[in-house]
Write an enzyme that holds these catalytic residues in place. Structure first.
Site, PDB file in Angstrom:
ATOM      1  CG  ASN A   2      55.035  46.892 -22.327  1.00 55.71           C
ATOM      2  OD1 ASN A   2      54.659  46.205 -21.102  1.00 55.71           O
ATOM      3  ND2 ASN A   2      55.688  48.023 -22.174  1.00 55.71           N
ATOM      4  CB  SER A  28      52.650  58.278 -28.538  1.00 53.83           C
ATOM      5  OG  SER A  28      53.171  58.440 -27.120  1.00 53.83           O
ATOM      6  N   GLY A  39      54.642  57.230 -24.057  1.00 57.24           N
ATOM      7  CA  GLY A  39      53.646  57.332 -23.135  1.00 57.24           C
ATOM      8  C   GLY A  39      53.494  58.950 -23.063  1.00 57.24           C
ATOM      9  CD  GLU A  70      59.103  50.512 -27.167  1.00 53.07           C
ATOM     10  OE1 GLU A  70      57.924  50.617 -27.622  1.00 53.07           O
ATOM     11  OE2 GLU A  70      59.479  50.319 -26.074  1.00 53.07           O
ATOM     12  CE  LYS A  97      53.796  51.380 -21.214  1.00 53.06           C
ATOM     13  NZ  LYS A  97      54.920  52.583 -21.259  1.00 53.06           N
ATOM     14  CD  GLU A 137      57.641  52.528 -19.165  1.00 56.33           C
ATOM     15  OE1 GLU A 137      56.993  51.347 -18.784  1.00 56.33           O
ATOM     16  OE2 GLU A 137      56.974  53.433 -19.966  1.00 56.33           O
ATOM     17  CG  HIS A 193      59.959  48.972 -21.898  1.00 56.70           C
ATOM     18  ND1 HIS A 193      59.783  50.108 -21.314  1.00 56.70           N
ATOM     19  CD2 HIS A 193      59.118  48.905 -22.767  1.00 56.70           C
ATOM     20  CE1 HIS A 193      58.688  50.805 -21.547  1.00 56.70           C
ATOM     21  NE2 HIS A 193      58.392  50.135 -22.718  1.00 56.70           N
TER      22      HIS A 193
HETATM   23  C1  PEP Z   1      55.903  50.865 -24.367  1.00 51.73           C
HETATM   24  O1  PEP Z   1      55.576  50.457 -23.327  1.00 51.73           O
HETATM   25  O2  PEP Z   1      56.580  50.060 -25.150  1.00 51.73           O
HETATM   26  C2  PEP Z   1      55.182  52.113 -25.344  1.00 51.73           C
HETATM   27  C3  PEP Z   1      55.575  52.299 -26.352  1.00 51.73           C
HETATM   28  O3  PEP Z   1      54.253  52.683 -24.579  1.00 51.73           O
HETATM   29  P1  PEP Z   1      53.148  53.901 -25.299  1.00 51.73           P
HETATM   30  O4  PEP Z   1      52.509  53.058 -26.364  1.00 51.73           O
HETATM   31  O5  PEP Z   1      52.406  54.035 -23.950  1.00 51.73           O
HETATM   32  O6  PEP Z   1      53.919  55.008 -25.600  1.00 51.73           O
END
Ligand code: PEP
Length: 249
Positions: A9, A213, A174, A168, A11, A98, A96
């Protein structure tokens, strides 16, 4: 969708020119791996550049990060599942963290988006996960089940069997904090049981991927959990060399 699923992803990163340069390096690193499903979720404006750079590497799938639930209409700034499919996407992220926590997307909207995705022939990657407060107050199971039920509520059992679910935890996205493989696995079991309850035995085969992460150092331990059917990776997927290392995990 065949597990393990590795989803990148991006973003709001990597415009068309950067995306093309990324893909060149990714392919030089060896590209996807046999037996894996690899999917990129670039910004929608970069989808065509990624598709073109992939050329004949049709084993790599493309997705969009968000869709509207209508097929078309007066929704300035939005894009529909039908358009995404027309542009070459096979999957779309729905809900997601975000989208939920920065843009206020609600469970009910996620349900409509899953229906729209399936209607357009896209595989929804339904994202669920609790905040730190929710985890610390013992609500993880309730939150994840609520989001999951709302997401799949409008789908048939066949549709559910063709879904991908991403667990998630919001506190891990992040932030550099990762759920332990055991924590992730425990929530994946909750998700799998609910999928089977709603979608029947076939839904037991739905890939449930972990995100939050993930990096080249922790990917292997997460994937070693039988319940972890792949990874959804944000930050660490922005570098083609790191992403390729994760694919080798
Ligand atoms: C994501 O954007 O779905 C995600 C898991 O981001 P990150 O790996 O940066 O934590």
């Amino acid at each position: 969708m065949r597990a393990p699923v590795f989803a990148a992803n991006w973003k709001m990163n990597l415009g068309p020119r950067e995306a093309a340069a990324y893909m060149e390096r990714f392919l030089a690193e060896g590209g996807s791996r046999r037996g894996h499903t690899v999917a990129f979720f670039p910004p929608a404006l970069s989808l065509a550049a990624v598709k073109e750079a992939l050329g004949e590497h049709s084993d790599v799938l493309l997705g969009v990060q968000n869709i509207h639930w209508e097929d078309k209409g007066a929704f300035t700034g939005e894009l529909s599942a039908r358009m995404a499919a027309d542009a070459g996407a096979a999957l779309c992220l729905v809900g997601h963290s975000e989208r939920r926590h920065v843009f206020g997307e609600r469970d009910e909207e996620c349900g409509r988006k899953c229906v729209a995705a399936v209607r357009a022939g896209l595989v929804p990657v339904l994202c669920v996960g609790e905040t730190l407060d929710e985890r610390e107050s013992g609500q993880t199971r309730d939150i994840v089940l609520r989001q999951l039920r709302a997401g799949i509520g409008g789908l048939t059992a066949d549709d559910v069997a063709n879904l991908v679910v991403a667990y998630e935890p919001v506190w891990a996205i992040g932030t550099g904090r990762t759920a332990t493989p055991g924590d992730a696995s425990a929530v994946h079991v909750v998700i799998r049981d609910e999928l089977a309850r709603t979608g029947g035995e076939r839904a037991r085969g739905v890939p449930i991927v972990y995100g939050g992460s993930v990096n080249a150092a922790n990917a292997e331990a997460l994937l070693a959990e039988p319940e972890v059917g792949g990874l959804l990776v944000g930050g660490a997927s922005l570098d083609p060399v790191t992403w390729s290392a994760i694919l080798r995990a």
